[in-house]
Motif scaffolding. Structure first.
Motif, PDB file in Angstrom:
ATOM      1  N   ALA A   4      51.814  24.518  83.526  1.00 20.12           N
ATOM      2  CA  ALA A   4      52.609  25.885  83.403  1.00 20.12           C
ATOM      3  C   ALA A   4      53.731  25.989  82.247  1.00 20.12           C
ATOM      4  O   ALA A   4      53.696  26.719  81.799  1.00 20.12           O
ATOM      5  CB  ALA A   4      53.262  26.088  84.854  1.00 20.12           C
ATOM      6  N   TYR A   5      54.293  24.530  82.264  1.00 19.62           N
ATOM      7  CA  TYR A   5      55.348  24.490  81.129  1.00 19.62           C
ATOM      8  C   TYR A   5      54.875  23.355  80.322  1.00 19.62           C
ATOM      9  O   TYR A   5      54.478  22.336  80.843  1.00 19.62           O
ATOM     10  CB  TYR A   5      56.757  24.385  81.702  1.00 19.62           C
ATOM     11  N   ASP A   6      55.567  23.430  79.039  1.00 16.05           N
ATOM     12  CA  ASP A   6      55.525  22.364  78.150  1.00 16.05           C
ATOM     13  C   ASP A   6      56.586  21.299  78.839  1.00 16.05           C
ATOM     14  O   ASP A   6      56.308  19.996  78.759  1.00 16.05           O
ATOM     15  CB  ASP A   6      55.868  22.893  76.645  1.00 16.05           C
ATOM     16  N   VAL A   7      57.738  21.925  79.209  1.00 21.60           N
ATOM     17  CA  VAL A   7      58.790  20.833  79.606  1.00 21.60           C
ATOM     18  C   VAL A   7      59.678  21.611  80.653  1.00 21.60           C
ATOM     19  O   VAL A   7      59.897  22.837  80.803  1.00 21.60           O
ATOM     20  CB  VAL A   7      59.822  20.779  78.299  1.00 21.60           C
ATOM     21  N   ILE A   8      59.780  20.855  81.647  1.00 25.13           N
ATOM     22  CA  ILE A   8      60.761  20.985  82.933  1.00 25.13           C
ATOM     23  C   ILE A   8      61.920  20.260  82.506  1.00 25.13           C
ATOM     24  O   ILE A   8      61.933  18.985  82.647  1.00 25.13           O
ATOM     25  CB  ILE A   8      60.174  20.982  83.928  1.00 25.13           C
ATOM     26  N   ILE A   9      63.127  20.956  82.796  1.00 29.82           N
ATOM     27  CA  ILE A   9      64.494  20.043  82.423  1.00 29.82           C
ATOM     28  C   ILE A   9      64.842  20.343  83.918  1.00 29.82           C
ATOM     29  O   ILE A   9      65.204  21.510  84.437  1.00 29.82           O
ATOM     30  CB  ILE A   9      65.384  20.752  81.420  1.00 29.82           C
ATOM     31  N   ILE A  10      65.267  19.261  84.337  1.00 32.42           N
ATOM     32  CA  ILE A  10      66.093  19.259  85.882  1.00 32.42           C
ATOM     33  C   ILE A  10      67.584  19.320  85.504  1.00 32.42           C
ATOM     34  O   ILE A  10      68.246  18.190  85.034  1.00 32.42           O
ATOM     35  CB  ILE A  10      65.649  18.150  86.692  1.00 32.42           C
ATOM     36  N   GLY A  11      68.282  20.328  85.696  1.00 32.36           N
ATOM     37  CA  GLY A  11      69.892  20.438  85.712  1.00 32.36           C
ATOM     38  C   GLY A  11      70.238  21.258  84.461  1.00 32.36           C
ATOM     39  O   GLY A  11      69.987  21.157  83.524  1.00 32.36           O
ATOM     40  N   ALA A  12      71.174  22.113  84.851  1.00 32.34           N
ATOM     41  CA  ALA A  12      71.756  23.051  83.853  1.00 32.34           C
ATOM     42  C   ALA A  12      73.081  22.695  83.567  1.00 32.34           C
ATOM     43  O   ALA A  12      74.095  23.451  83.605  1.00 32.34           O
ATOM     44  CB  ALA A  12      71.474  24.471  84.199  1.00 32.34           C
ATOM     45  N   GLY A  13      73.592  21.381  83.447  1.00 29.60           N
ATOM     46  CA  GLY A  13      74.922  21.080  83.106  1.00 29.60           C
ATOM     47  C   GLY A  13      75.178  20.875  81.562  1.00 29.60           C
ATOM     48  O   GLY A  13      74.165  21.653  80.666  1.00 29.60           O
ATOM     49  N   VAL A  14      76.008  20.185  81.207  1.00 32.10           N
ATOM     50  CA  VAL A  14      76.342  19.952  79.820  1.00 32.10           C
ATOM     51  C   VAL A  14      75.094  19.643  79.018  1.00 32.10           C
ATOM     52  O   VAL A  14      74.623  20.207  77.904  1.00 32.10           O
ATOM     53  CB  VAL A  14      77.398  18.912  79.489  1.00 32.10           C
ATOM     54  N   VAL A  32      64.432  25.423  82.964  1.00 29.91           N
ATOM     55  CA  VAL A  32      65.244  24.556  83.830  1.00 29.91           C
ATOM     56  C   VAL A  32      65.601  24.898  85.029  1.00 29.91           C
ATOM     57  O   VAL A  32      65.655  25.949  85.542  1.00 29.91           O
ATOM     58  CB  VAL A  32      66.608  24.786  82.934  1.00 29.91           C
ATOM     59  N   LEU A  33      65.509  23.886  85.987  1.00 30.25           N
ATOM     60  CA  LEU A  33      65.393  23.990  87.291  1.00 30.25           C
ATOM     61  C   LEU A  33      66.962  23.459  87.734  1.00 30.25           C
ATOM     62  O   LEU A  33      67.399  22.352  87.543  1.00 30.25           O
ATOM     63  CB  LEU A  33      64.406  23.230  88.229  1.00 30.25           C
ATOM     64  N   GLU A  34      67.731  24.519  88.548  1.00 30.57           N
ATOM     65  CA  GLU A  34      69.335  23.745  88.653  1.00 30.57           C
ATOM     66  C   GLU A  34      69.554  24.369  90.289  1.00 30.57           C
ATOM     67  O   GLU A  34      69.328  25.403  90.698  1.00 30.57           O
ATOM     68  CB  GLU A  34      70.048  24.808  87.893  1.00 30.57           C
ATOM     69  N   THR A 105      67.742  26.191  92.776  1.00 29.38           N
ATOM     70  CA  THR A 105      66.291  25.481  92.912  1.00 29.38           C
ATOM     71  C   THR A 105      66.474  23.881  92.928  1.00 29.38           C
ATOM     72  O   THR A 105      66.800  23.595  91.826  1.00 29.38           O
ATOM     73  CB  THR A 105      65.422  26.015  91.799  1.00 29.38           C
ATOM     74  N   LYS A 106      66.450  23.438  94.001  1.00 27.06           N
ATOM     75  CA  LYS A 106      66.626  21.935  94.163  1.00 27.06           C
ATOM     76  C   LYS A 106      65.166  21.262  94.010  1.00 27.06           C
ATOM     77  O   LYS A 106      64.163  21.567  94.541  1.00 27.06           O
ATOM     78  CB  LYS A 106      67.216  21.851  95.634  1.00 27.06           C
ATOM     79  N   VAL A 107      65.160  20.355  93.181  1.00 31.45           N
ATOM     80  CA  VAL A 107      63.776  19.569  92.976  1.00 31.45           C
ATOM     81  C   VAL A 107      63.873  18.448  93.985  1.00 31.45           C
ATOM     82  O   VAL A 107      64.826  17.877  94.363  1.00 31.45           O
ATOM     83  CB  VAL A 107      63.726  18.943  91.598  1.00 31.45           C
ATOM     84  N   GLU A 108      62.856  18.344  94.982  1.00 40.23           N
ATOM     85  CA  GLU A 108      62.377  17.190  95.856  1.00 40.23           C
ATOM     86  C   GLU A 108      61.739  16.143  95.427  1.00 40.23           C
ATOM     87  O   GLU A 108      61.944  14.989  95.761  1.00 40.23           O
ATOM     88  CB  GLU A 108      62.108  18.010  97.110  1.00 40.23           C
TER      89      GLU A 108
END
Ligand code: NAP
Length: 534
Positions: A4-14, A32-34, A105-108
């Motif tokens: 579905a995505y090229d890239v998933i980033i976990i976390g929307a911080g700095v 981005v999943l945050e 959206t918490k990644v488990e």
């Protein structure tokens, strides 16, 4: 089937914010999943009173956009949490990044599938998302740890870990407040609330070597001057080991005449920021004799600032020298103990037996409290990884691989976990520096790597075990040069509240930012040596 995505980033911080920005430039399909309800990471979660940077604000902001640098004014040399969060929200708005962020959206669990060369990311709300590359921007200090004490559920009043400070205002005025923990967080909080609460009981296990922050407002003229010098400021940060404006004085301490040496230290003690730690003689952090002499200088400062000699001695660390653990920067912290409403309770003398419905019970007495605050720190760096079930090649679990010692190649990838880019992961150079400075280097490098792979038609990357071993040996070597290796703190992976982590682990890269960049650059220049592509 295509993911579905090229890239998933976990976390929307700095880190996640900047990584998303850079991947947009490659026209990739990224999300981005945050876990939080908004961006900001550390600055979203930590809302305790007194929370602020120990980095100069103007060295902390992103450097990638001249327009952003031009339009953003910092109000203080060391900005507080609300301002920093506003800054990050501004960046997200300005570059329209929120449209590719999924909050709450918490990644488990994340599972690698070798056949399709994809990661499947499962979230707490029951969804499964697939991607080609998975990037972790999950923070260094984002897995808070509570003390292993009985009765924390029994306390009848409000109680929380500083990381989970409530979003709605917490009234502390006129209250009897107890704080457990005297790390950088506890120190900021204690100094901030000492004169606002009725009673403050500080439960201290090991004191830290703290030094004055000397924060001040930034005038419009100063801001104009800073703005005109941004190139110079970022160039300076790039050449220092810590990515700060402060770099070590390379003279040997003993070569500097005593009078001059002490005058230098007085100046450092009176100057803003981390200069006292990172701008000191280099051997203060490497040589035990030099360290002992400076440590005594700081001990005497504490003795001068704390009226009661018994309390002063309790605030002076005896198990480690200055700078071998993270130095908390403070504003009138030691003076807080001169107040009649503040009491320091040394839990080595009178251990905490349990938390009760009314407060904290030590071997000596029960302290009745209205609020209990746990400033008890974090399961640093690997803690955030451990809280997600990463399942790599052949069903291997990252948690197991890193249980004894977390090893990676260059801090960016672990063997056995293809296409998982551990931005700000263990043993990386980004984690031991002024965070955004390190992160920009790491994110730029990772972005170029993805671009290079796409250009070469590769869809799979994994480091070799040999490359990982070589890097791990180098990481260990860099620890061997610093006195820090002997101190128990999150820098050495120590956490007394997590099973199996009450021991030394080499978590961060101590070779300095310039040396780390050289490793990254050489790896890229040699066709990403140490990685196998498919
Ligand atoms: P920390 O430095 O790990 O401190 C945790 C404190 O809790 C320590 O004093 C520890 O005592 C104490 N503690 C833990 N368990 C305990 C127990 N069971 N009983 C009694 N005391 C206990 O955590 P932190 O203060 O949250 O800081 C972590 C890091 O966050 C800092 O080093 C820094 O990198 C970052 N930070 C940055 C800023 C900033 O930029 N200004 C501000 C705050 C934090 P022991 O020392 O005996 O283990």
């Amino acid at each position: 089937m295509e993911p579905a995505y090229d890239v998933i980033i976990i976390g929307a911080g700095v880190c996640g914010i900047y990584q998303l920005y850079r991947l947009r430039g490659l026209n990739l399909n990224v999300t981005v999943l945050e876990a939080g309800s908004g961006p900001g990471g550390t600055w979203y979660w930590n809302r305790y009173p007194g929370c602020r940077f120990d980095s100069e604000s103007w060295s902390y902001g992103y450097s990638f956009s001249p327009e952003l640098l031009e339009e953003w004014d910092w109000s203080e040399h060391f900005a507080g949490q609300p301002e920093t969060l506003r800054y990050l929200e501004h960046v997200v708005d300005k570059f329209d990044l929120a449209r590719d962020m999924q909050f709450n959206t918490k990644v488990e669990r994340c599972t690698w599938d070798e056949d399709s060369r994809t990661w499947t990311v499962e979230t707490a709300d029951g969804r499964s998302l697939t991607c080609r590359f998975l990037m972790t921007a999950i923070g260094l200090l984002s897995a808070p740890t509570m003390p292993l004490l009985e009765g924390t559920e029994d306390f009848q009043g409000p109680s929380f870990h500083t990381y989970y400070w409530p979003h709605e205002p917490v009234e502390l005025g006129g209250k009897r407040v107890g704080i457990i923990g005297t790390g950088a967080t506890g120190v900021q909080l204690i100094a901030e609330i000492a004169d606002k609460v009725a009673e403050l009981k500080v439960f201290q296990r090991r004191p830290n070597w703290c030094a004055p922050l000397h924060n001040s407002k930034i005038t419009p003229e100063e801001m104009a001057d800073i703005r005109s010098r941004y190139d110079e400021i970022f160039a300076r940060c790039a050449e220092t080991p810590g990515g700060f404006i402060h770099g070590p004085d390379r003279r040997k301490m003993a070569d500097v005449p005593e009078e001059e040496r002490y005058a230098f230290w007085e100046k450092l003690y009176a100057s803003p920021g981390f200069g006292i730690w990172l701008g000191n003689f280099r051997d203060v952090l490497m040589d035990s004799e030099a360290n002992a002499e400076f440590t005594e200088f700081v001990a005497n400062k504490i003795r001068e600032r704390v009226n009661d000699p018994v309390t002063a001695e309790k605030l002076i660390p005896t198990d480690h020298g200055f700078g071998t653990r993270r130095v908390p920067m403070e504003t009138r912290y030691y003076e807080a103990y001169n107040r009649d409403n503040v009491q320091l309770i040394d839990v080595n003398d009178t251990p905490i037996e349990r938390i009760t419905a009314k407060g904290v019970k030590t071997s000596d007495q029960e302290y009745e409290l209205d609020v209990i605050i746990y400033a008890t720190g974090f399961d640093a760096i690997t803690g955030a990884f451990d809280r997600i079930d990463f399942i790599g090649r052949d069903g291997r679990k990252l948690r197991d691989k890193w249980s004894d010692n977390p090893i990676t190649y260059l801090g960016v990838q672990a063997e056995g976990f293809p296409n998982l880019v551990t931005l700000a992961g263990p043993t990386g150079g980004s984690v031991s520096t002024n965070f955004p400075r390190g992160i920009e280097v790491g994110v730029d490098w990772a972005t170029e790597l993805v671009q290079w792979m796409l250009e070469h038609g590769y869809s799979r990357i994994e480091p070799t075990a040999e490359a990982e071993e070589e890097w791990s040996d180098h990481v260990a070597d860099m620890y061997s040069m610093l006195l820090m290796r002997n101190a128990k703190s999150w820098f050495t992976g120590y956490n007394s509240n997590v099973a199996g982590k009450d021991k030394t682990r080499f978590l961060i890269y101590n070779g300095g930012a310039p040396r780390y960049r050289r490793w990254l650059d050489e790896c890229a220049a040699e066709g990403y040596k140490g990685f196998v592509f498919g």
